[in-house]
Design a protein around this motif. Structure first.
Motif, PDB file in Angstrom:
ATOM      1  N   LEU A   5      38.379  74.893   5.496  1.00  0.00           N
ATOM      2  CA  LEU A   5      37.870  76.325   5.961  1.00  0.00           C
ATOM      3  C   LEU A   5      37.735  76.680   6.834  1.00  0.00           C
ATOM      4  N   ARG A   6      38.010  76.259   8.246  1.00  0.00           N
ATOM      5  CA  ARG A   6      38.206  76.393   9.995  1.00  0.00           C
ATOM      6  C   ARG A   6      39.798  77.058   9.961  1.00  0.00           C
ATOM      7  N   HIS A   7      41.186  75.787   9.143  1.00  0.00           N
ATOM      8  CA  HIS A   7      42.262  76.378   8.651  1.00  0.00           C
ATOM      9  C   HIS A   7      42.599  77.293   7.995  1.00  0.00           C
ATOM     10  N   ILE A  59      39.619  73.573  15.792  1.00  0.00           N
ATOM     11  CA  ILE A  59      38.531  72.639  15.801  1.00  0.00           C
ATOM     12  C   ILE A  59      37.844  72.403  16.760  1.00  0.00           C
ATOM     13  N   ASP A  60      39.106  72.551  18.077  1.00  0.00           N
ATOM     14  CA  ASP A  60      38.860  71.797  19.624  1.00  0.00           C
ATOM     15  C   ASP A  60      38.632  73.250  20.544  1.00  0.00           C
ATOM     16  N   ARG A  61      38.680  74.622  19.471  1.00  0.00           N
ATOM     17  CA  ARG A  61      38.455  76.216  21.209  1.00  0.00           C
ATOM     18  C   ARG A  61      37.910  77.028  19.795  1.00  0.00           C
ATOM     19  N   ASP A  62      37.821  77.320  18.737  1.00  0.00           N
ATOM     20  CA  ASP A  62      37.672  78.168  18.162  1.00  0.00           C
ATOM     21  C   ASP A  62      36.383  78.535  17.268  1.00  0.00           C
ATOM     22  N   SER A 116      32.394  78.820  16.530  1.00  0.00           N
ATOM     23  CA  SER A 116      30.540  79.187  16.965  1.00  0.00           C
ATOM     24  C   SER A 116      30.291  78.479  17.683  1.00  0.00           C
ATOM     25  N   PHE A 117      29.173  79.060  18.554  1.00  0.00           N
ATOM     26  CA  PHE A 117      28.083  78.908  18.733  1.00  0.00           C
ATOM     27  C   PHE A 117      27.333  78.255  18.807  1.00  0.00           C
ATOM     28  N   ILE A 118      27.112  78.060  17.374  1.00  0.00           N
ATOM     29  CA  ILE A 118      25.951  77.098  16.659  1.00  0.00           C
ATOM     30  C   ILE A 118      27.481  75.568  15.949  1.00  0.00           C
ATOM     31  N   ALA A 119      28.650  75.969  15.320  1.00  0.00           N
ATOM     32  CA  ALA A 119      29.053  74.722  15.000  1.00  0.00           C
ATOM     33  C   ALA A 119      29.920  74.371  16.950  1.00  0.00           C
ATOM     34  N   ARG A 120      30.248  74.835  17.614  1.00  0.00           N
ATOM     35  CA  ARG A 120      30.150  73.973  18.853  1.00  0.00           C
ATOM     36  C   ARG A 120      28.970  73.217  18.833  1.00  0.00           C
ATOM     37  N   LEU A 121      27.414  73.389  19.202  1.00  0.00           N
ATOM     38  CA  LEU A 121      26.198  73.040  19.845  1.00  0.00           C
ATOM     39  C   LEU A 121      26.225  71.491  18.295  1.00  0.00           C
ATOM     40  N   VAL A 122      26.506  72.052  16.697  1.00  0.00           N
ATOM     41  CA  VAL A 122      26.311  70.462  15.803  1.00  0.00           C
ATOM     42  C   VAL A 122      27.372  69.848  16.287  1.00  0.00           C
ATOM     43  N   HIS A 123      28.825  70.324  16.682  1.00  0.00           N
ATOM     44  CA  HIS A 123      30.357  69.437  16.747  1.00  0.00           C
ATOM     45  C   HIS A 123      29.396  68.681  17.724  1.00  0.00           C
TER      46      HIS A 123
END
Length: 139
Positions: free
Chosen positions: A79-81, A87-90, A92-99
């Motif tokens: 879905l991100r594609h 995956i490394d830079r784009d 959202s805040f929530i997605a980055r935190l969960v990752h």
């Protein structure tokens, strides 16, 4: 970013949040069962909770054994594609935190060992601290 891209991005964020909740259920569920056994909490023997927990961990352990990529991770990345995100830079805040919380840069064998070991722990817990099934006719 177009509306379609935003839709894919939002779906990817929802999947990563669900993935996080799945991990929380797996880990905290096991901790709760073990602590509950020590303190004799009866709710830890509730069959629906225990069977759901066993199946959830069993699926993760099976993925590790057969070398399958987690479907939630794969779905999120696809879905991100589609959203045109990296995956490394784009994220959202929530997605980055969960990752940061659920994804680690370990060798694959470490994850395989952890998932299988955790699966074995859950099976042993299911056997030695079993759920209590109520007999029909008894309240």
């Amino acid at each position: 970013m177009g509306n379609m891209d935003r839709g894919y991005s939002l779906l990817a964020d929802l999947i990563v949040i669900f993935h996080f909740l799945y991990v929380v259920f797996a880990v905290c569920g096991q901790v709760t069962i073990m602590v509950g056994w020590v303190f004799r909490w009866q709710f830890i023997r509730q069959p629906t909770f225990r069977i759901t927990h066993l199946i959830a961990i069993g699926f993760v352990a099976l993925e590790a054994v057969i070398g399958m990529v987690c479907p939630l991770t794969e779905w999120e990345y696809n879905l991100r594609h589609l959203a045109g995100q990296s995956i490394d830079r784009d994220l959202s805040f929530i997605a980055r935190l969960v990752h940061i919380i659920i994804f680690y840069d370990f060798s694959p064998w470490v994850f395989i060992f952890m998932h299988i070991s955790f699966g074995i722990l859950v099976i042993l817990t299911f056997i030695f601290i079993p759920p209590k099934f109520h007999k029909r006719g008894h309240p």
